[in-house]
Enzyme design. Structure first.
Site, PDB file in Angstrom:
ATOM      1  N   LYS A  58       0.847  -1.207   0.000  1.00 65.72           N
ATOM      2  CA  LYS A  58       0.000   0.000   0.000  1.00 65.72           C
ATOM      3  C   LYS A  58       0.878   1.252   0.000  1.00 65.72           C
ATOM      4  O   LYS A  58       2.076   1.178   0.284  1.00 65.72           O
ATOM      5  CB  LYS A  58      -0.908  -0.019   1.231  1.00 65.72           C
ATOM      6  CG  LYS A  58      -0.141   0.054   2.562  1.00 65.72           C
ATOM      7  CD  LYS A  58      -1.048  -0.152   3.764  1.00 65.72           C
ATOM      8  CE  LYS A  58      -0.251  -0.132   5.062  1.00 65.72           C
ATOM      9  NZ  LYS A  58      -1.099  -0.496   6.229  1.00 65.72           N
TER      10      LYS A  58
ATOM     11  N   ARG B  89     -11.175   0.103  14.514  1.00 68.22           N
ATOM     12  CA  ARG B  89     -10.935   0.912  13.325  1.00 68.22           C
ATOM     13  C   ARG B  89     -11.768   0.239  12.245  1.00 68.22           C
ATOM     14  O   ARG B  89     -12.986   0.169  12.387  1.00 68.22           O
ATOM     15  CB  ARG B  89      -9.418   0.902  13.044  1.00 68.22           C
ATOM     16  CG  ARG B  89      -8.907   2.130  12.369  1.00 68.22           C
ATOM     17  CD  ARG B  89      -7.391   2.089  12.189  1.00 68.22           C
ATOM     18  NE  ARG B  89      -6.940   0.996  11.328  1.00 68.22           N
ATOM     19  CZ  ARG B  89      -5.674   0.774  10.982  1.00 68.22           C
ATOM     20  NH1 ARG B  89      -4.722   1.570  11.427  1.00 68.22           N
ATOM     21  NH2 ARG B  89      -5.349  -0.220  10.198  1.00 68.22           N
TER      22      ARG B  89
ATOM     23  N   HIS C 173      -6.683  -7.158  12.389  1.00 70.79           N
ATOM     24  CA  HIS C 173      -5.428  -6.388  12.446  1.00 70.79           C
ATOM     25  C   HIS C 173      -5.141  -6.054  13.911  1.00 70.79           C
ATOM     26  O   HIS C 173      -6.053  -5.721  14.666  1.00 70.79           O
ATOM     27  CB  HIS C 173      -5.593  -5.114  11.611  1.00 70.79           C
ATOM     28  CG  HIS C 173      -4.317  -4.359  11.331  1.00 70.79           C
ATOM     29  ND1 HIS C 173      -3.151  -4.967  10.923  1.00 70.79           N
ATOM     30  CD2 HIS C 173      -4.050  -3.030  11.378  1.00 70.79           C
ATOM     31  CE1 HIS C 173      -2.218  -4.040  10.737  1.00 70.79           C
ATOM     32  NE2 HIS C 173      -2.730  -2.858  11.000  1.00 70.79           N
TER      33      HIS C 173
ATOM     34  N   ARG D  68       1.033 -10.820   6.979  1.00 71.81           N
ATOM     35  CA  ARG D  68       0.885  -9.612   6.154  1.00 71.81           C
ATOM     36  C   ARG D  68       1.923  -8.555   6.533  1.00 71.81           C
ATOM     37  O   ARG D  68       1.575  -7.453   6.963  1.00 71.81           O
ATOM     38  CB  ARG D  68      -0.502  -8.978   6.348  1.00 71.81           C
ATOM     39  CG  ARG D  68      -1.696  -9.818   6.050  1.00 71.81           C
ATOM     40  CD  ARG D  68      -2.964  -8.953   6.079  1.00 71.81           C
ATOM     41  NE  ARG D  68      -3.060  -8.109   7.255  1.00 71.81           N
ATOM     42  CZ  ARG D  68      -3.643  -8.467   8.407  1.00 71.81           C
ATOM     43  NH1 ARG D  68      -4.197  -9.651   8.543  1.00 71.81           N
ATOM     44  NH2 ARG D  68      -3.659  -7.626   9.412  1.00 71.81           N
TER      45      ARG D  68
ATOM     46  N   TYR E 214      16.592  30.626   6.853  1.00 69.37           N
ATOM     47  CA  TYR E 214      15.539  31.491   7.400  1.00 69.37           C
ATOM     48  C   TYR E 214      15.625  31.629   8.918  1.00 69.37           C
ATOM     49  O   TYR E 214      15.836  30.650   9.622  1.00 69.37           O
ATOM     50  CB  TYR E 214      14.165  30.904   7.083  1.00 69.37           C
ATOM     51  CG  TYR E 214      13.793  30.910   5.624  1.00 69.37           C
ATOM     52  CD1 TYR E 214      13.880  32.063   4.858  1.00 69.37           C
ATOM     53  CD2 TYR E 214      13.337  29.742   5.020  1.00 69.37           C
ATOM     54  CE1 TYR E 214      13.509  32.056   3.520  1.00 69.37           C
ATOM     55  CE2 TYR E 214      12.962  29.727   3.689  1.00 69.37           C
ATOM     56  CZ  TYR E 214      13.050  30.884   2.943  1.00 69.37           C
ATOM     57  OH  TYR E 214      12.687  30.859   1.621  1.00 69.37           O
TER      58      TYR E 214
ATOM     59  N   CYS F  73      14.327  24.133   4.646  1.00 68.66           N
ATOM     60  CA  CYS F  73      13.448  24.951   3.807  1.00 68.66           C
ATOM     61  C   CYS F  73      12.577  24.041   2.942  1.00 68.66           C
ATOM     62  O   CYS F  73      12.701  22.827   2.975  1.00 68.66           O
ATOM     63  CB  CYS F  73      14.287  25.864   2.913  1.00 68.66           C
ATOM     64  SG  CYS F  73      15.489  26.835   3.831  1.00 68.66           S
ATOM     65  N   MET F  74      11.719  24.636   2.151  1.00 68.78           N
ATOM     66  CA  MET F  74      10.860  23.834   1.281  1.00 68.78           C
ATOM     67  C   MET F  74      11.688  23.018   0.286  1.00 68.78           C
ATOM     68  O   MET F  74      11.377  21.861   0.006  1.00 68.78           O
ATOM     69  CB  MET F  74       9.892  24.734   0.506  1.00 68.78           C
ATOM     70  CG  MET F  74       8.932  23.945  -0.369  1.00 68.78           C
ATOM     71  SD  MET F  74       7.913  24.973  -1.427  1.00 68.78           S
ATOM     72  CE  MET F  74       6.883  25.783  -0.231  1.00 68.78           C
ATOM     73  N   ASP F  75      12.767  23.636  -0.221  1.00 67.33           N
ATOM     74  CA  ASP F  75      13.495  23.039  -1.336  1.00 67.33           C
ATOM     75  C   ASP F  75      14.925  22.656  -1.014  1.00 67.33           C
ATOM     76  O   ASP F  75      15.585  22.036  -1.837  1.00 67.33           O
ATOM     77  CB  ASP F  75      13.555  24.047  -2.497  1.00 67.33           C
ATOM     78  CG  ASP F  75      12.216  24.691  -2.744  1.00 67.33           C
ATOM     79  OD1 ASP F  75      11.245  23.942  -2.918  1.00 67.33           O
ATOM     80  OD2 ASP F  75      12.129  25.936  -2.733  1.00 67.33           O
TER      81      ASP F  75
HETATM   82  C1  LIG Z   1      -0.370  -1.626   6.807  1.00 61.30           C
HETATM   83  C2  LIG Z   1      -1.000  -2.892   7.172  1.00 61.30           C
HETATM   84  C3  LIG Z   1      -0.233  -4.059   7.363  1.00 61.30           C
HETATM   85  C4  LIG Z   1       1.280  -4.047   7.399  1.00 61.30           C
HETATM   86  O1  LIG Z   1       1.676  -3.532   8.638  1.00 61.30           O
HETATM   87  P1  LIG Z   1       3.241  -3.391   9.027  1.00 61.30           P
HETATM   88  O2  LIG Z   1       3.209  -2.922  10.419  1.00 61.30           O
HETATM   89  O3  LIG Z   1       3.780  -2.379   8.082  1.00 61.30           O
HETATM   90  O4  LIG Z   1       3.841  -4.718   8.842  1.00 61.30           O
HETATM   91  C5  LIG Z   1      -0.892  -5.251   7.578  1.00 61.30           C
HETATM   92  N1  LIG Z   1      -2.241  -5.299   7.623  1.00 61.30           N
HETATM   93  C6  LIG Z   1      -3.008  -4.198   7.483  1.00 61.30           C
HETATM   94  C7  LIG Z   1      -4.473  -4.302   7.565  1.00 61.30           C
HETATM   95  C8  LIG Z   1      -2.418  -2.962   7.269  1.00 61.30           C
HETATM   96  O5  LIG Z   1      -3.177  -1.872   7.130  1.00 61.30           O
END
Ligand SMILES: *Cc1c(COP(=O)(O)O)cnc(C)c1O
Length: 396
Positions: free
Chosen positions: A52, A150, A182, A237, A281, A330-332
Site C-alpha cells: 500500500k 478501526r 489487524h 501480512r 531562514y 526549507c521547502m526546497d
Molecule cells: C499496513 C497494514 C499491514 C502491514 O503492517 P506493518 O506494520 O507495516 O507490517 C498489515 N495489515 C493491514 C491491515 C495494514 O493496514
C-alpha cells in the site's frame, strides 16, 4: 548543432544523475521477503507483501514483482486504485484491497479478480453490487474488529453480516476466502491485548465455519510475523519489514533486515562564508568561524520533515563523513556545514539510507522526531524525487 543567441553551442551531454533521488535496492527487498516468507513457511503459512501507499514510498509495481519473486504469494493494498495499478501492470497474483467507502464502484476490482475486505453490512452491499455488475462472484475477506476499533465488523454486527454473506454465496455472488483482523499492539509482543484479539478472531472464524464456509485466517503484520509464530495462522501480512525498517526499532546493525531505500541529493552549491553570518531562514544558526557550506537541494516538499530543523538534529553523509545540517530546513533545500573540508558540487549527500559506515537512517529521523519510520519512508515522494531502482532484474 543549435546555437542560442549570445551563448556558445549547446553541447549534447550524457544526462547528469538526478538532483534528488530515492534509490530502492530491490535485492534488499528480496532479502527481507525471503526472511519473512521463510519464517511464515516454517509455521505452514503463506506471505502477503503489503505494498500500500506505493509500497511505503518504494514503488508498488517493482516492489510487488521483487516480493513475488522472492517468496511472497499474495499482495496487500489499501485502495481499489492501488489494486488495479498492480493488475494493470500485469501482476496476476492474489491481491487483497481493504479500505473503501461503501458507495465506491467495486465492479472493476471484482472483474480484475481483486479480493475485497468487508468491514460492515453496508460495505458488503456495495461489494455485492459490484459483483452483480461484473457478473462474477466477489472474493471476500471478512474483517472482524477484534479490538482495534478501526476497520472491521463489530461482534454485534457479525451474525447479520454472516447471514448476508450466506445469501450472497448461495446466489453465486460471493466466495468467502478469509476471516481476518489487524493487531493494535503488535510491537509489544507479550501484550495481553494480542491474545485477546487472537481469541476474538478465532471465535469469529468459527462462527463463519458454522455457516458452512471454509475461510483461511490472517492477523500478523511485520512485528507479529517476526515475534509471534503462533499468530502466523494461514497467512502473514508484513509491510514495513519488507522495506527493511525494523518493526521492533532495533538499530540497523542488530536487525536481520536490510533497509531498501537511500534518499540522497547532489550538492547544488558550495561556498565559503565568513564567521558571524546567519544561515537559512530566521538565522537560527550563525557561522562560528569561516566555513564551507554546501547547499543540498531537498527540503520539506521532498520529504525532509521541517521539524528536523535546528542544529544538530539532522546530519547527512557527504564526502566520506557525517556532517551537520545547519539552520532551518526549507521547502526546497538544506544547508550543510563542511568546515574546511573540500566538498564538490554534484557530490551526493545521503539524507538517510541503509546505515552503512554509520550513516543516517530513517530510524534516526523517526527517533529524533518522536514518530515512526513508516512516516519517514512514506513521506519521501513527490514530483521532484526521482526513484532509481537497483538490481531490478533479479540479482540475488
Ligand atoms: C499496513 C497494514 C499491514 C502491514 O503492517 P506493518 O506494520 O507495516 O507490517 C498489515 N495489515 C493491514 C491491515 C495494514 O493496514
Amino acid at each position: 548543432m543549435p546555437e542560442l543567441p549570445g551563448h556558445g553551442p549547446v553541447r549534447p551531454t550524457s544526462p547528469a544523475p538526478p538532483r534528488a533521488e530515492a534509490i530502492v535496492d530491490l535485492d534488499a527487498i528480496r532479502h527481507n521477503v525471503r526472511l519473512l516468507s521463510g519464517a511464515a513457511a516454517a509455521s505452514g503459512a503463506g506471505m502477503m507483501a503489503v505494498v500500500k501507499a506505493d509500497a511505503y514510498g518504494h514503488g508498488a509495481v517493482p516492489v510487488a514483482r521483487a516480493a513475488l519473486g522472492a517468496g511472497a504469494s499474495w499482495l496487500g493494498v489499501c485502495t481499489l486504485e492501488e489494486a488495479l495499478e498492480l493488475r494493470a501492470a500485469g501482476i496476476t497474483a492474489p491481491v487483497l484491497s481493504w479500505l473503501h467507502v461503501p458507495d465506491e464502484d467495486f465492479a472493476p476490482a471484482v472483474a480484475a479478480g481483486v479480493d475485497l475486505s468487508v468491514s460492515s453490512v453496508r460495505h458488503l452491499a456495495g461489494v455485492l453490487d459490484g459483483a452483480r455488475r461484473a457478473r462474477l462472484p466477489a472474493r471476500l475477506h471478512l474483517k472482524a474488529d477484534t479490538g482495534l476499533s478501526r476497520s472491521g465488523v463489530t461482534p454485534a454486527e457479525w451474525p447479520e453480516l454472516l447471514d448476508d454473506v450466506a445469501k450472497a454465496v448461495a446466489a453465486g455472488r460471493a466466495e468467502v476466502v478469509a476471516v481476518w483482523s489487524h493487531l493494535a499492539l503488535a510491537d509489544q509482543p507479550r501484550h495481553p491485548v494480542i491474545d485477546r484479539q487472537l481469541e476474538r478472531l478465532t471465535a469469529a472464524w468459527e462462527e463463519a465455519r458454522a455457516h458452512g464456509f471454509t475461510p483461511i485466517r490472517h492477523l500478523a503484520n511485520s512485528a507479529a510475523t517476526m515475534t509471534r509464530p503462533d499468530l502466523h495462522l494461514d497467512l502473514v501480512r508484513p509491510g514495513i519489514a519488507v522495506y527493511g525498517l525494523d518493526p521492533l526499532d532495533r538499530p540497523v546493525a542488530e536487525s536481520p533486515l536490510r533497509p531498501a531505500m537511500t534518499f540522497r541529493a547532489r550538492v547544488a552549491l558550495v561556498k565559503r562564508v565568513p564567521a558571524g553570518e546567519g544561515v537559512s531562514y530566521g538565522h537560527e544558526w550563525t557561522t562560528p568561524r569561516e566555513t564551507t557550506l554546501a547547499v543540498v537541494p531537498a527540503g520539506y516538499a521532498d520529504g525532509v520533515p521541517r521539524r528536523l530543523n535546528a542544529n544538530g538534529r539532522m546530519r547527512v553523509w557527504l564526502a566520506g563523513r557525517s556532517r551537520p545540517v545547519v539552520g532551518r530546513v526549507c521547502m526546497d533545500q538544506i544547508v550543510v556545514d563542511c568546515g574546511d573540508d573540500v566538498v564538490r558540487e554534484g557530490e551526493p549527500a545521503v539524507l538517510f539510507g541503509a546505515g552503512d559506515h554509520d550513516g543516517p537512517t530513517a530510524q534516526e529521523w523517526a527517533t529524533e522526531l518522536g514518530t515512526i519510520h513508516y512516516e519517514i519512508a512514506t513521506g519521501v515522494h513527490g514530483a521532484r524525487v526521482t526513484r532509481t531502482l537497483l538490481n531490478q532484474d533479479g540479482g540475488r
